[in-house]
Design a protein around this motif. Structure first.
Motif, PDB file in Angstrom:
ATOM      1  N   GLY A 128       0.821  -1.227   0.000  1.00  0.00           N
ATOM      2  CA  GLY A 128       0.000   0.000   0.000  1.00  0.00           C
ATOM      3  C   GLY A 128       0.848   1.267   0.000  1.00  0.00           C
ATOM      4  N   GLY A 129       2.157   1.110   0.209  1.00  0.00           N
ATOM      5  CA  GLY A 129       3.041   2.280   0.250  1.00  0.00           C
ATOM      6  C   GLY A 129       3.239   2.885  -1.139  1.00  0.00           C
ATOM      7  N   ARG A 130       3.628   4.155  -1.156  1.00  0.00           N
ATOM      8  CA  ARG A 130       3.730   4.872  -2.444  1.00  0.00           C
ATOM      9  C   ARG A 130       5.169   5.262  -2.764  1.00  0.00           C
ATOM     10  NH1 ARG A 130       2.409   7.942   1.762  1.00  0.00           N
ATOM     11  NH2 ARG A 130       2.839  10.183   1.840  1.00  0.00           N
ATOM     12  N   PHE A 131       5.423   5.350  -4.066  1.00  0.00           N
ATOM     13  CA  PHE A 131       6.724   5.773  -4.595  1.00  0.00           C
ATOM     14  C   PHE A 131       6.437   7.017  -5.432  1.00  0.00           C
ATOM     15  CE2 PHE A 131      10.515   4.188  -7.464  1.00  0.00           C
ATOM     16  CZ  PHE A 131      11.319   5.196  -6.958  1.00  0.00           C
ATOM     17  N   VAL A 132       6.957   8.148  -4.983  1.00  0.00           N
ATOM     18  CA  VAL A 132       6.667   9.430  -5.624  1.00  0.00           C
ATOM     19  C   VAL A 132       8.001  10.056  -6.007  1.00  0.00           C
ATOM     20  CG1 VAL A 132       5.638  11.714  -5.295  1.00  0.00           C
ATOM     21  CG2 VAL A 132       4.583   9.702  -4.223  1.00  0.00           C
ATOM     22  N   ALA A 133       8.197  10.335  -7.292  1.00  0.00           N
ATOM     23  CA  ALA A 133       9.528  10.780  -7.711  1.00  0.00           C
ATOM     24  C   ALA A 133       9.472  11.724  -8.905  1.00  0.00           C
ATOM     25  CB  ALA A 133      10.398   9.570  -8.063  1.00  0.00           C
ATOM     26  N   GLU A 134      10.507  12.547  -8.954  1.00  0.00           N
ATOM     27  CA  GLU A 134      10.762  13.405 -10.123  1.00  0.00           C
ATOM     28  C   GLU A 134      12.214  13.231 -10.527  1.00  0.00           C
ATOM     29  OE1 GLU A 134       9.217  17.443 -10.107  1.00  0.00           O
ATOM     30  OE2 GLU A 134      11.090  18.170 -10.987  1.00  0.00           O
ATOM     31  N   GLN A 135      12.440  13.179 -11.842  1.00  0.00           N
ATOM     32  CA  GLN A 135      13.796  13.022 -12.365  1.00  0.00           C
ATOM     33  C   GLN A 135      13.845  13.671 -13.748  1.00  0.00           C
ATOM     34  OE1 GLN A 135      12.946   8.436 -13.198  1.00  0.00           O
ATOM     35  NE2 GLN A 135      14.738   9.111 -14.384  1.00  0.00           N
ATOM     36  N   GLY A 136      15.029  13.728 -14.319  1.00  0.00           N
ATOM     37  CA  GLY A 136      15.109  14.166 -15.695  1.00  0.00           C
ATOM     38  C   GLY A 136      14.416  13.137 -16.582  1.00  0.00           C
TER      39      GLY A 136
END
Ligand code: BEZ
Length: 254
Positions: A128-136
């Motif tokens: 149920g955990g989330r992975f939230v990311a920003e990258q090039g």
């Protein structure tokens, strides 16, 4: 191996220089920070936390945040903010079902073979955990790359090996799904970024894979030529604007 396959140098970090030339990286992280929406008491891991500027914001929301940072200078700067830091590469496992969320800003593109890091993020999350990311993302810093390679070519130097991973949404979504994630949202966001210390500052901070092994004189000449080629992205006030293209995603461990 041709010149094209050979990195000229690895990227090395200097925390003080980073604050001077690139504090915009954390400052421009407000959208992905908002997407993370940390909740008091949550356990959160920040992959590639750097000097911890954004990690400290997560902590200020009341989350129990751990930074993950392989560079000793950056890890020390993050610890100096009172943050807990795992000093390691994201391709080495960092926990099993421990975190409510895994977060990352402007770090995943440094990992040329990201699949082990994505698998580790999946394993480290609670169900149920989330992975939230920003990258090039795809097309990121394309103009800088073209100008840099033209300036290197004019000096008789071939292009260096690709140091970054700037995937399309389709490629990154497929990788996330192979790691077991359900992708909730993924897309590219163009984000021209004013550079506080110009092309010279950006190249001094991020250009080592291309410029690292040149003599001082050769590096100065390539940087000046590259900056001249980028004049089309330098505005009427003299401010340089990097052609950043962000890839943002949000995924969940089912
Ligand atoms: C980026 O944040 O997109 C980035 C920064 C430096 C080099 C490459 C990409």
């Amino acid at each position: 191996m041709s010149d094209h396959d050979t990195p000229r140098a690895g990227q090395a970090w200097d925390a003080a220089g980073y604050v001077h030339h690139a504090s915009f990286v954390a400052e421009r992280g407000s959208d992905i920070f908002a997407a993370l929406a940390p909740v008091p008491g949550e356990a959160i891991l920040d992959i590639g936390c750097g000097d911890g500027a954004l990690t400290a914001k997560i902590a200020a929301e009341g989350a129990a945040v751990t930074g993950l940072e392989p560079d000793p200078s950056m890890a020390a700067a993050a610890r100096a903010r009172g943050l807990e830091v795992l000093e390691q590469d994201a391709r080495t496992p960092f926990g099993n079902s421990r975190f409510d969320a895994v977060f990352s800003n402007a770090a995943l593109h440094w990992i040329r073979d990201p699949e082990p890091a994505l698998a580790n993020a999946f394993a480290a999350l609670k169900p149920g955990g989330r992975f939230v990311a920003e990258q090039g993302g795809f097309g990121n810093v394309a103009a800088i790359r073209i100008a840099l390679e033209a300036a290197l070519g004019a000096k008789g130097l071939g292009p260096a090996a690709e140091p970054w991973d700037f995937p399309t949404p389709a490629v990154q979504a497929a990788r996330l799904e192979r790691a077991g994630f359900r992708v909730l949202q993924i897309g590219l966001v163009p984000r021209p970024t004013p550079l506080p210390t110009g092309w010279e500052g950006w190249l001094a901070t991020f250009g080592a894979p291309f410029l690292g092994e040149l003599s001082d004189a050769a590096r100065r000449a390539v940087v000046a030529d590259c900056a001249a080629r980028l004049s089309v992205l330098t505005d009427e006030t003299g401010t340089a604007h990097a052609d950043y293209m962000r890839l943002r995603f949000s995924a969940v461990r089912p």
